[in-house]
Design a protein around this motif. Sequence first.
Motif, PDB file in Angstrom:
ATOM      1  N   ARG A 176       0.848  -1.189   0.000  1.00 10.26           N
ATOM      2  CA  ARG A 176       0.000   0.000   0.000  1.00 10.26           C
ATOM      3  C   ARG A 176       0.889   1.247   0.000  1.00 10.26           C
ATOM      4  NH1 ARG A 176      -5.244  -0.474   3.981  1.00 10.26           N
ATOM      5  NH2 ARG A 176      -5.151  -2.742   4.255  1.00 10.26           N
ATOM      6  N   LEU A 177       0.556   2.167  -0.875  1.00  8.86           N
ATOM      7  CA  LEU A 177       1.290   3.423  -0.977  1.00  8.86           C
ATOM      8  C   LEU A 177       0.299   4.563  -0.790  1.00  8.86           C
ATOM      9  CD1 LEU A 177       3.902   4.972  -1.617  1.00  8.86           C
ATOM     10  CD2 LEU A 177       3.297   4.806  -4.043  1.00  8.86           C
ATOM     11  N   ILE A 178       0.529   5.390   0.205  1.00 11.95           N
ATOM     12  CA  ILE A 178      -0.381   6.498   0.499  1.00 11.95           C
ATOM     13  C   ILE A 178       0.017   7.721  -0.318  1.00 11.95           C
ATOM     14  CG2 ILE A 178      -1.216   8.054   2.289  1.00 11.95           C
ATOM     15  CD1 ILE A 178      -0.842   5.790   4.291  1.00 11.95           C
ATOM     16  N   LEU A 179      -0.928   8.166  -1.145  1.00 10.51           N
ATOM     17  CA  LEU A 179      -0.726   9.365  -1.958  1.00 10.51           C
ATOM     18  C   LEU A 179      -2.002  10.194  -1.939  1.00 10.51           C
ATOM     19  CD1 LEU A 179       1.083   8.202  -5.246  1.00 10.51           C
ATOM     20  CD2 LEU A 179       2.053   9.572  -3.400  1.00 10.51           C
ATOM     21  N   ASP A 180      -1.858  11.485  -1.794  1.00  3.84           N
ATOM     22  CA  ASP A 180      -2.989  12.395  -1.912  1.00  3.84           C
ATOM     23  C   ASP A 180      -3.022  12.866  -3.366  1.00  3.84           C
ATOM     24  OD1 ASP A 180      -4.611  14.723  -2.059  1.00  3.84           O
ATOM     25  OD2 ASP A 180      -4.324  15.103   0.070  1.00  3.84           O
TER      26      ASP A 180
END
Length: 318
Positions: free
Chosen positions: A49-53
Amino acid sequence: MRVVIIGGTGHIGSYLTPRLAEAGHTVICICRGLKEPYRSHSAWQSTQRLILDRDAEEAADNFGEKIAALDPDVVIDLTCYRLESAQQLLAALRGRVQHLLHCGTIWVHGHSSEVPTVEEAPKHPFGEYGLRKLAIEQFLLTEARRHAIPVTILHPGHLVGVGWNPINPQANFNPGVFSALAEGRNVVLPNLGMETVHHVHADDVAQAFLCAIARRSLACGESFHVVSPAALTLRGFAERMSHWFGRFPDLTFLPWDQWKESVSEKDARATWDHIAHSPNCSIAKARALLGYAPRYTSLEAVQEAIAAMQSKRTVMTA
């Protein structure tokens, strides 16, 4: 294959991400990190999982490049709602990805002239959402046909799954309508109840994405409806849900101008949006080219969601 899925913990992603992992793909799930998936599954343990806005990264003109830097074979975009977003992503992925799959909507059709509506029917969307999604579709398919960009667009209907309220027989999201039907109380429908809604289980949408990846040569440059086998009229929907609850339907009908005064402004807006569209879409193309075979009818999808609410003793009230 190495698959990047943008929005991989949302309504569709909660089913699609585990399906991709089970199929043996290396999956990178892009999300905002604001909530957990709607569906628990052991595959989440092996999924990166990669958190990006997205909004912030796009404002900095970085989002597309950050996706491309992950070196994907396939990119699945479930959260693209603006033409500029599609343009930025495609500019970064051009020549660097084997397949880009975009999640559209049956709202691109607007009012239907002939039903079931096919993908190639003239499109006359209304409302900001439908207009924006059509602009994205036109851009991506033009790029696909002029420059051989490997793009596929899937158009879901009204998403249904365990963990959120399905559209009800009044064509809004008020769960109290299901409670009224379950208790045998009167439900008032707008007009004659002959407008339509067209649901689809989120897992069937996930299935369609995997089918499109597997049949890339047939899917590229095309758009496909991804809905249940048949739409429901509001009246038929209410009657059959009543029978499922073991009740006899108690329905009355009011002209729109009177009906909208009997519900909240929020519910009236949602109902108008759905009955003004009254979608009824064909899946013949997806069946023939992708091998799409939905497991759920509209009613089965809704009934599963409602049964889950009942088992958790969720209060079905407004």
